[in-house]
Design a protein around this motif. Structure first.
Motif, PDB file in Angstrom:
ATOM      1  N   SER A  82      57.247  27.460  32.900  1.00  0.00           N
ATOM      2  CA  SER A  82      58.315  27.451  31.799  1.00  0.00           C
ATOM      3  C   SER A  82      58.185  28.867  31.394  1.00  0.00           C
ATOM      4  N   GLU A  83      57.134  29.661  31.614  1.00  0.00           N
ATOM      5  CA  GLU A  83      56.891  31.086  31.274  1.00  0.00           C
ATOM      6  C   GLU A  83      57.497  32.133  32.177  1.00  0.00           C
ATOM      7  N   VAL A  84      56.992  31.998  33.610  1.00  0.00           N
ATOM      8  CA  VAL A  84      57.039  32.710  34.770  1.00  0.00           C
ATOM      9  C   VAL A  84      58.137  32.404  35.492  1.00  0.00           C
ATOM     10  N   GLY A  85      58.365  31.377  35.797  1.00  0.00           N
ATOM     11  CA  GLY A  85      59.160  30.712  36.902  1.00  0.00           C
ATOM     12  C   GLY A  85      58.155  29.993  37.875  1.00  0.00           C
ATOM     13  N   PHE A  86      58.938  29.405  38.928  1.00  0.00           N
ATOM     14  CA  PHE A  86      58.244  28.580  40.005  1.00  0.00           C
ATOM     15  C   PHE A  86      57.612  29.492  40.935  1.00  0.00           C
ATOM     16  N   VAL A  87      58.297  30.545  41.308  1.00  0.00           N
ATOM     17  CA  VAL A  87      57.837  31.449  42.355  1.00  0.00           C
ATOM     18  C   VAL A  87      56.636  32.246  41.805  1.00  0.00           C
ATOM     19  N   VAL A  88      56.963  32.803  40.676  1.00  0.00           N
ATOM     20  CA  VAL A  88      55.482  33.464  40.276  1.00  0.00           C
ATOM     21  C   VAL A  88      54.562  32.666  39.770  1.00  0.00           C
ATOM     22  N   GLY A  89      54.778  31.500  39.423  1.00  0.00           N
ATOM     23  CA  GLY A  89      53.659  30.419  39.157  1.00  0.00           C
ATOM     24  C   GLY A  89      52.959  29.905  40.448  1.00  0.00           C
ATOM     25  N   THR A  90      53.464  29.725  41.638  1.00  0.00           N
ATOM     26  CA  THR A  90      52.920  29.281  42.684  1.00  0.00           C
ATOM     27  C   THR A  90      52.142  30.365  43.153  1.00  0.00           C
ATOM     28  N   PHE A  91      52.707  31.878  43.125  1.00  0.00           N
ATOM     29  CA  PHE A  91      51.606  32.868  43.370  1.00  0.00           C
ATOM     30  C   PHE A  91      50.447  32.983  42.737  1.00  0.00           C
ATOM     31  N   ILE A  92      50.564  32.826  41.304  1.00  0.00           N
ATOM     32  CA  ILE A  92      49.290  32.980  40.653  1.00  0.00           C
ATOM     33  C   ILE A  92      48.376  31.752  41.134  1.00  0.00           C
ATOM     34  N   LEU A  93      48.866  30.362  41.255  1.00  0.00           N
ATOM     35  CA  LEU A  93      48.251  29.333  41.862  1.00  0.00           C
ATOM     36  C   LEU A  93      47.492  29.843  43.290  1.00  0.00           C
ATOM     37  N   ALA A  94      47.917  30.589  43.973  1.00  0.00           N
ATOM     38  CA  ALA A  94      47.604  31.088  45.363  1.00  0.00           C
ATOM     39  C   ALA A  94      46.258  32.014  44.899  1.00  0.00           C
ATOM     40  N   CYS A  95      46.507  32.889  43.956  1.00  0.00           N
ATOM     41  CA  CYS A  95      45.513  33.843  43.530  1.00  0.00           C
ATOM     42  C   CYS A  95      44.357  32.650  43.253  1.00  0.00           C
ATOM     43  N   PHE A  96      44.371  31.824  42.731  1.00  0.00           N
ATOM     44  CA  PHE A  96      43.128  30.927  42.357  1.00  0.00           C
ATOM     45  C   PHE A  96      42.340  30.276  43.666  1.00  0.00           C
ATOM     46  N   TYR A  97      43.208  30.162  44.503  1.00  0.00           N
ATOM     47  CA  TYR A  97      42.593  29.928  45.918  1.00  0.00           C
ATOM     48  C   TYR A  97      42.198  31.110  46.519  1.00  0.00           C
ATOM     49  N   TRP A  98      42.605  32.112  46.485  1.00  0.00           N
ATOM     50  CA  TRP A  98      42.102  33.583  47.089  1.00  0.00           C
ATOM     51  C   TRP A  98      40.639  33.748  46.336  1.00  0.00           C
ATOM     52  N   ALA A  99      40.679  33.706  45.037  1.00  0.00           N
ATOM     53  CA  ALA A  99      39.132  33.918  44.299  1.00  0.00           C
ATOM     54  C   ALA A  99      38.466  32.883  44.969  1.00  0.00           C
ATOM     55  N   LEU A 100      38.620  31.531  45.072  1.00  0.00           N
ATOM     56  CA  LEU A 100      37.563  30.545  45.716  1.00  0.00           C
ATOM     57  C   LEU A 100      37.319  30.997  47.107  1.00  0.00           C
ATOM     58  N   LEU A 101      38.365  31.522  47.900  1.00  0.00           N
ATOM     59  CA  LEU A 101      37.878  31.686  49.101  1.00  0.00           C
ATOM     60  C   LEU A 101      36.902  33.085  49.171  1.00  0.00           C
ATOM     61  N   CYS A 102      37.092  33.948  48.258  1.00  0.00           N
ATOM     62  CA  CYS A 102      36.190  34.773  48.416  1.00  0.00           C
ATOM     63  C   CYS A 102      34.660  34.419  47.921  1.00  0.00           C
ATOM     64  N   LEU A 103      34.501  33.371  47.225  1.00  0.00           N
ATOM     65  CA  LEU A 103      33.202  32.495  46.625  1.00  0.00           C
ATOM     66  C   LEU A 103      32.699  31.989  48.272  1.00  0.00           C
ATOM     67  N   ALA A 104      33.616  31.301  48.759  1.00  0.00           N
ATOM     68  CA  ALA A 104      33.284  30.513  49.835  1.00  0.00           C
ATOM     69  C   ALA A 104      32.753  31.503  51.122  1.00  0.00           C
ATOM     70  N   ILE A 105      33.227  32.760  51.234  1.00  0.00           N
ATOM     71  CA  ILE A 105      32.975  33.885  52.069  1.00  0.00           C
ATOM     72  C   ILE A 105      31.712  34.572  51.713  1.00  0.00           C
ATOM     73  N   VAL A 106      31.449  34.571  50.623  1.00  0.00           N
ATOM     74  CA  VAL A 106      29.991  35.167  50.070  1.00  0.00           C
ATOM     75  C   VAL A 106      29.029  34.201  50.321  1.00  0.00           C
ATOM     76  N   SER A 107      29.137  32.958  50.034  1.00  0.00           N
ATOM     77  CA  SER A 107      28.081  31.905  50.241  1.00  0.00           C
ATOM     78  C   SER A 107      27.910  31.454  51.761  1.00  0.00           C
ATOM     79  N   PHE A 108      28.820  31.867  52.686  1.00  0.00           N
ATOM     80  CA  PHE A 108      28.938  31.730  53.882  1.00  0.00           C
ATOM     81  C   PHE A 108      27.510  32.081  54.436  1.00  0.00           C
ATOM     82  N   ASP A 109      26.480  31.337  55.339  1.00  0.00           N
ATOM     83  CA  ASP A 109      25.327  31.873  55.727  1.00  0.00           C
ATOM     84  C   ASP A 109      25.009  31.013  57.106  1.00  0.00           C
ATOM     85  N   ARG A 110      25.135  31.819  58.114  1.00  0.00           N
ATOM     86  CA  ARG A 110      24.779  30.897  59.490  1.00  0.00           C
ATOM     87  C   ARG A 110      23.485  30.320  59.557  1.00  0.00           C
TER      88      ARG A 110
END
Length: 494
Positions: free
Chosen positions: A353-381
């Motif tokens: 309602s504040e920024v629209g659906f397009v910007v809202g989904t981009f912010i949601l994708a940013c949350f996934y990217w932050a979690l992806l960085c945590l997954a990369i940091v914790s990856f240990d062969r």
């Protein structure tokens, strides 16, 4: 929408403690199903409450019933997670994945049956039919209770006396991998409820005016994609094709791509215009983009969710904790699920309602990217190899390298990858007799031709078949019995 997950969230600590401390976990599981069914039966009388007491009382009654359903669902999720952990600890990813397949199948059937029952009998009939069915299933579940198989004994359960000190504090279990698994469960439910709140309105705009039936088909396809993703990851986990960490990396990456396509973001929109070759996108191209994005998002979300709890359990086992700590970690998992389910629609509705659906989904994708960085940091062969090792069921007991505590007779080069010393026995002889078959299976799996023909002792495929003759004597016991992995340092006695 938030009243249901709010009831689940506030009840989760108590429900998890009950599930962790009881030996009658199946009875608790069945009781939770009956409790949800009773709440649904009470929901069915909402039209009568509205008729007798007015609209305000009807809304309050419906809210209380939804709150009761959320509390019952919290007890059910806690009992279900503990039950799966206790009974299917060695096949946890496969059990969770097949459970999600059943959940997706029930969701698809529920949408169809719910609409049909509503058309036939109005608001009350779907709740009555579902409530009665759940009561019958819950009562049937009490017959499967077997306390002798419970792994949580009275001494292992968490102490109920406040004066007693817990053996393991919750803060001792919080590691990077445990946080990663909990945040993955949170993000799956957060993003799902985020889209539940805003996606139907956006599709009405992007796909022009569509009917309610077409909208229901779109939402059903989303559930069907989740079902297919759960089934696919179940097969991969059952065959140990990929590790938990790799599955999470793929799931987070693909889910973020699905969210960006669903927007669509400017890059996706430009690509659509380039494919269309016109100044405006056609309706069919918009439909294709929506269908592909929903397919990618839902299937990858299933991949992320299925491996979250097994990743947390594997980390707890790596630290040397027992079954009680595993169920404490399951409490974190269920709590994060309820938290994501509660905050997703609230945050999603406000953000769009504040920024629209397009910007809202981009912010949601940013949350996934932050979690992806945590997954990369914790990856240990090294952690993955120590946990998974060699998977072949015949060669692994003999050829899998282990770390030995006593390496006095070893040279510095071989430590810590020493092959364990196995005392000769019939078990070891059986394993070594099976090695050529195992190697040949690996060659066929990799489509590599062997350098030479297998020994005629093991394979005689070129010789003519001879008629079967009865055994003059009983075959060796080592050949006939089912293979069992040998116990290191022991000699089999017969």
């Amino acid at each position: 929408m938030a009243i249901y997950p709010f009831g689940a969230l506030v009840t989760t600590p108590v429900a998890a403690r009950l599930a962790r401390g009881t030996q009658r976990i199946v009875a608790l599981h069945s009781f939770a199903i009956v409790a949800i069914a009773v709440a649904m039966l009470l929901t069915s009388i909402t039209p009568w409450v509205q008729r007798w007491l007015g609209n305000v009382c009807a809304v309050l009654w419906l809210s209380l019933c939804r709150l009761a359903q959320g509390m019952g669902a919290s007890l059910y999720l806690s009992a279900n997670t503990s039950l799966i952990t206790r009974r299917f600890g060695h096949q946890l990813p496969y059990a969770i994945a097949m459970t999600e397949v059943c959940v997706g199948s029930g969701g698809q059937l529920g949408r169809v049956m719910g609409g049909f029952l509503f058309d036939v009998g109005g608001f009350a009939l779907p709740f009555v039919v579902t409530g009665i069915s759940q009561v019958l299933i819950g009562l049937l579940g009490f017959r499967f209770e077997e306390t002798r198989e419970a792994k949580v004994s009275g001494s292992d359960a968490e102490p109920t006396d406040e004066g007693e000190q817990r053996t393991t504090y919750m803060r001792d279990l919080i590691t990077v991998r445990v946080c990663l698994g909990g945040m993955c469960a949170f993000m799956v439910y957060f993003a799902s409820t985020f889209l539940d709140a805003v996606l139907p309105q956006y599709l009405m705009v992007r796909l022009t005016r569509i009917t309610v039936g077409v909208m229901s088909l779109c939402l059903s396809f989303r559930g069907l994609s989740y079902l297919m993703g759960s089934f696919a990851i179940a097969q991969l986990m059952h065959r140990r094709v990929v590790s938990f960490e790799v599955a999470i990396l793929y799931g987070l990456t693909a889910t973020s791509c699905g969210v960006l396509m669903l927007g669509p973001q400017s890059l996706v929109a430009h690509f659509e215009l380039m494919v269309a070759g016109t100044e405006s996108m056609s309706l069919s191209l918009r439909w294709i983009t929506v269908v592909v994005s929903v397919l990618v998002f839902s299937s990858s979300a299933a991949t992320t969710f299925v491996v979250s709890l097994p990743l947390m359990h594997s980390e707890v086992r790596r630290l040397g904790y027992g079954d009680v700590e595993l169920e404490k970690v399951a409490e974190i998992f269920v709590t994060m699920m309820a938290l994501g389910e509660m905050t997703g629609p609230i945050f999603g509705g406000w953000l769009v309602s504040e920024v629209g659906f397009v910007v809202g989904t981009f912010i949601l994708a940013c949350f996934y990217w932050a979690l992806l960085c945590l997954a990369i940091v914790s990856f240990d062969r090294a952690v993955i190899r120590a946990r998974d090792g060699h998977h072949h069921q015949l060669v692994a007991p003999v050829l899998a390298p282990v770390e030995l505590k006593d390496t006095a007779g070893c040279v510095d080069v071989c430590h810590p990858l020493c092959v364990p010393l196995i005392v000769p026995s019939d078990e070891v002889s059986f394993v070594f007799r099976r090695i050529p078959f195992a190697l040949d299976e690996q060659r066929r799996h990799r489509r590599v031709l062997p350098g030479s023909a297998p020994s005629s002792v093991f394979r005689r495929c070129l010789l003519p078949e001879t008629p079967a003759k009865p055994f003059m004597t009983v075959p060796s016991h080592g050949f006939r019995r089912k293979y069992e992995p040998p116990v290191l340092g022991t000699v089999a006695s017969y």
